[in-house]
Design a protein around this motif. Structure first.
Motif, PDB file in Angstrom:
ATOM      1  N   ARG A   1     -28.144 -34.631 -24.907  1.00  0.00           N
ATOM      2  CA  ARG A   1     -27.622 -36.001 -24.894  1.00  0.00           C
ATOM      3  C   ARG A   1     -26.225 -36.107 -25.493  1.00  0.00           C
ATOM      4  O   ARG A   1     -25.662 -37.194 -25.574  1.00  0.00           O
ATOM      5  CB  ARG A   1     -28.577 -36.940 -25.630  1.00  0.00           C
ATOM      6  CG  ARG A   1     -29.861 -37.156 -24.872  1.00  0.00           C
ATOM      7  CD  ARG A   1     -30.717 -38.166 -25.564  1.00  0.00           C
ATOM      8  NE  ARG A   1     -31.897 -38.477 -24.777  1.00  0.00           N
ATOM      9  CZ  ARG A   1     -32.818 -39.341 -25.147  1.00  0.00           C
ATOM     10  NH1 ARG A   1     -32.708 -39.972 -26.298  1.00  0.00           N
ATOM     11  NH2 ARG A   1     -33.858 -39.567 -24.388  1.00  0.00           N
TER      12      ARG A   1
ATOM     13  N   SER B   1     -26.596 -48.374 -20.028  1.00  0.00           N
ATOM     14  CA  SER B   1     -27.648 -48.915 -20.873  1.00  0.00           C
ATOM     15  C   SER B   1     -28.239 -50.176 -20.272  1.00  0.00           C
ATOM     16  O   SER B   1     -27.512 -51.132 -19.957  1.00  0.00           O
ATOM     17  CB  SER B   1     -27.081 -49.229 -22.261  1.00  0.00           C
ATOM     18  OG  SER B   1     -28.054 -49.887 -23.040  1.00  0.00           O
TER      19      SER B   1
ATOM     20  N   GLN C   1     -29.636 -49.418 -29.684  1.00  0.00           N
ATOM     21  CA  GLN C   1     -30.255 -49.386 -28.361  1.00  0.00           C
ATOM     22  C   GLN C   1     -30.530 -47.971 -27.871  1.00  0.00           C
ATOM     23  O   GLN C   1     -31.220 -47.780 -26.882  1.00  0.00           O
ATOM     24  CB  GLN C   1     -29.361 -50.106 -27.337  1.00  0.00           C
ATOM     25  CG  GLN C   1     -29.000 -51.516 -27.705  1.00  0.00           C
ATOM     26  CD  GLN C   1     -30.214 -52.423 -27.771  1.00  0.00           C
ATOM     27  OE1 GLN C   1     -31.189 -52.243 -27.072  1.00  0.00           O
ATOM     28  NE2 GLN C   1     -30.144 -53.420 -28.633  1.00  0.00           N
ATOM     29  N   PHE C   2     -29.955 -46.994 -28.553  1.00  0.00           N
ATOM     30  CA  PHE C   2     -30.056 -45.609 -28.116  1.00  0.00           C
ATOM     31  C   PHE C   2     -29.802 -44.697 -29.303  1.00  0.00           C
ATOM     32  O   PHE C   2     -28.939 -44.977 -30.128  1.00  0.00           O
ATOM     33  CB  PHE C   2     -29.008 -45.338 -27.025  1.00  0.00           C
ATOM     34  CG  PHE C   2     -28.872 -43.898 -26.627  1.00  0.00           C
ATOM     35  CD1 PHE C   2     -29.811 -43.297 -25.816  1.00  0.00           C
ATOM     36  CD2 PHE C   2     -27.798 -43.142 -27.072  1.00  0.00           C
ATOM     37  CE1 PHE C   2     -29.688 -41.966 -25.452  1.00  0.00           C
ATOM     38  CE2 PHE C   2     -27.656 -41.813 -26.712  1.00  0.00           C
ATOM     39  CZ  PHE C   2     -28.612 -41.227 -25.901  1.00  0.00           C
ATOM     40  N   SER C   3     -30.563 -43.620 -29.389  1.00  0.00           N
ATOM     41  CA  SER C   3     -30.297 -42.634 -30.431  1.00  0.00           C
ATOM     42  C   SER C   3     -30.266 -41.246 -29.809  1.00  0.00           C
ATOM     43  O   SER C   3     -30.994 -40.959 -28.858  1.00  0.00           O
ATOM     44  CB  SER C   3     -31.354 -42.701 -31.533  1.00  0.00           C
ATOM     45  OG  SER C   3     -32.625 -42.416 -31.015  1.00  0.00           O
TER      46      SER C   3
ATOM     47  N   ALA D   1     -24.148 -48.489 -27.496  1.00  0.00           N
ATOM     48  CA  ALA D   1     -25.609 -48.484 -27.522  1.00  0.00           C
ATOM     49  C   ALA D   1     -26.130 -47.872 -28.824  1.00  0.00           C
ATOM     50  O   ALA D   1     -27.112 -48.359 -29.394  1.00  0.00           O
ATOM     51  CB  ALA D   1     -26.157 -47.736 -26.314  1.00  0.00           C
ATOM     52  N   GLN D   2     -25.475 -46.833 -29.307  1.00  0.00           N
ATOM     53  CA  GLN D   2     -25.882 -46.222 -30.570  1.00  0.00           C
ATOM     54  C   GLN D   2     -25.643 -47.178 -31.740  1.00  0.00           C
ATOM     55  O   GLN D   2     -26.519 -47.363 -32.588  1.00  0.00           O
ATOM     56  CB  GLN D   2     -25.121 -44.920 -30.804  1.00  0.00           C
ATOM     57  CG  GLN D   2     -25.547 -43.806 -29.867  1.00  0.00           C
ATOM     58  CD  GLN D   2     -24.739 -42.560 -30.109  1.00  0.00           C
ATOM     59  OE1 GLN D   2     -24.838 -41.958 -31.171  1.00  0.00           O
ATOM     60  NE2 GLN D   2     -23.935 -42.185 -29.131  1.00  0.00           N
TER      61      GLN D   2
ATOM     62  N   TYR E   1     -21.899 -45.610 -24.356  1.00  0.00           N
ATOM     63  CA  TYR E   1     -22.659 -44.605 -25.101  1.00  0.00           C
ATOM     64  C   TYR E   1     -22.593 -44.893 -26.603  1.00  0.00           C
ATOM     65  O   TYR E   1     -23.614 -44.940 -27.287  1.00  0.00           O
ATOM     66  CB  TYR E   1     -22.074 -43.225 -24.770  1.00  0.00           C
ATOM     67  CG  TYR E   1     -22.692 -42.054 -25.488  1.00  0.00           C
ATOM     68  CD1 TYR E   1     -23.887 -41.488 -25.055  1.00  0.00           C
ATOM     69  CD2 TYR E   1     -22.052 -41.474 -26.576  1.00  0.00           C
ATOM     70  CE1 TYR E   1     -24.446 -40.387 -25.698  1.00  0.00           C
ATOM     71  CE2 TYR E   1     -22.604 -40.367 -27.224  1.00  0.00           C
ATOM     72  CZ  TYR E   1     -23.794 -39.834 -26.775  1.00  0.00           C
ATOM     73  OH  TYR E   1     -24.338 -38.737 -27.409  1.00  0.00           O
TER      74      TYR E   1
END
Length: 89
Positions: free
Chosen positions: A64, A75, A56-58, A51-52, A48
């Motif tokens: 979330r 991911s 890769q992820f926000s 990825a941030q 988690y």
């Protein structure tokens, strides 16, 4: 960053093996004609957070940040290989 390779067999709920190197993991999977996914995981940080940090992820929604979301997070950006009967697909 240190990393490990984790194998999750098809239909399995938990990983069945963890390796320091991709090649040794692939050899084991091939030798045993296994079906599943081999995934590279960072060590010392959650996927988690990884990825941030890697863009890769926000987090855009409050849900979330919930425990339920974080504990089940994965991911597609993680390097991974699919195997069927020991053969990379």
């Amino acid at each position: 960053m240190k990393e490990v390779w984790v194998f999750n067999g098809a239909g399995g709920r938990f990983p069945s093996a963890v390796f320091e190197g991709r090649a040794e993991a692939q050899d084991w999977i091939t030798k045993n004609a296994l079906t599943g996914v081999l995934t590279k995981y960072p060590v010392g940080i959650s996927v988690y957070e990884w990825a941030q940090e890697n863009g890769q992820f926000s987090v855009t929604k409050v849900q979330r940040t919930s425990s339920a979301f974080i504990q089940n997070f994965s991911s597609a950006a993680q390097e991974h290989d699919h195997f069927e009967n020991g053969i990379a697909q």
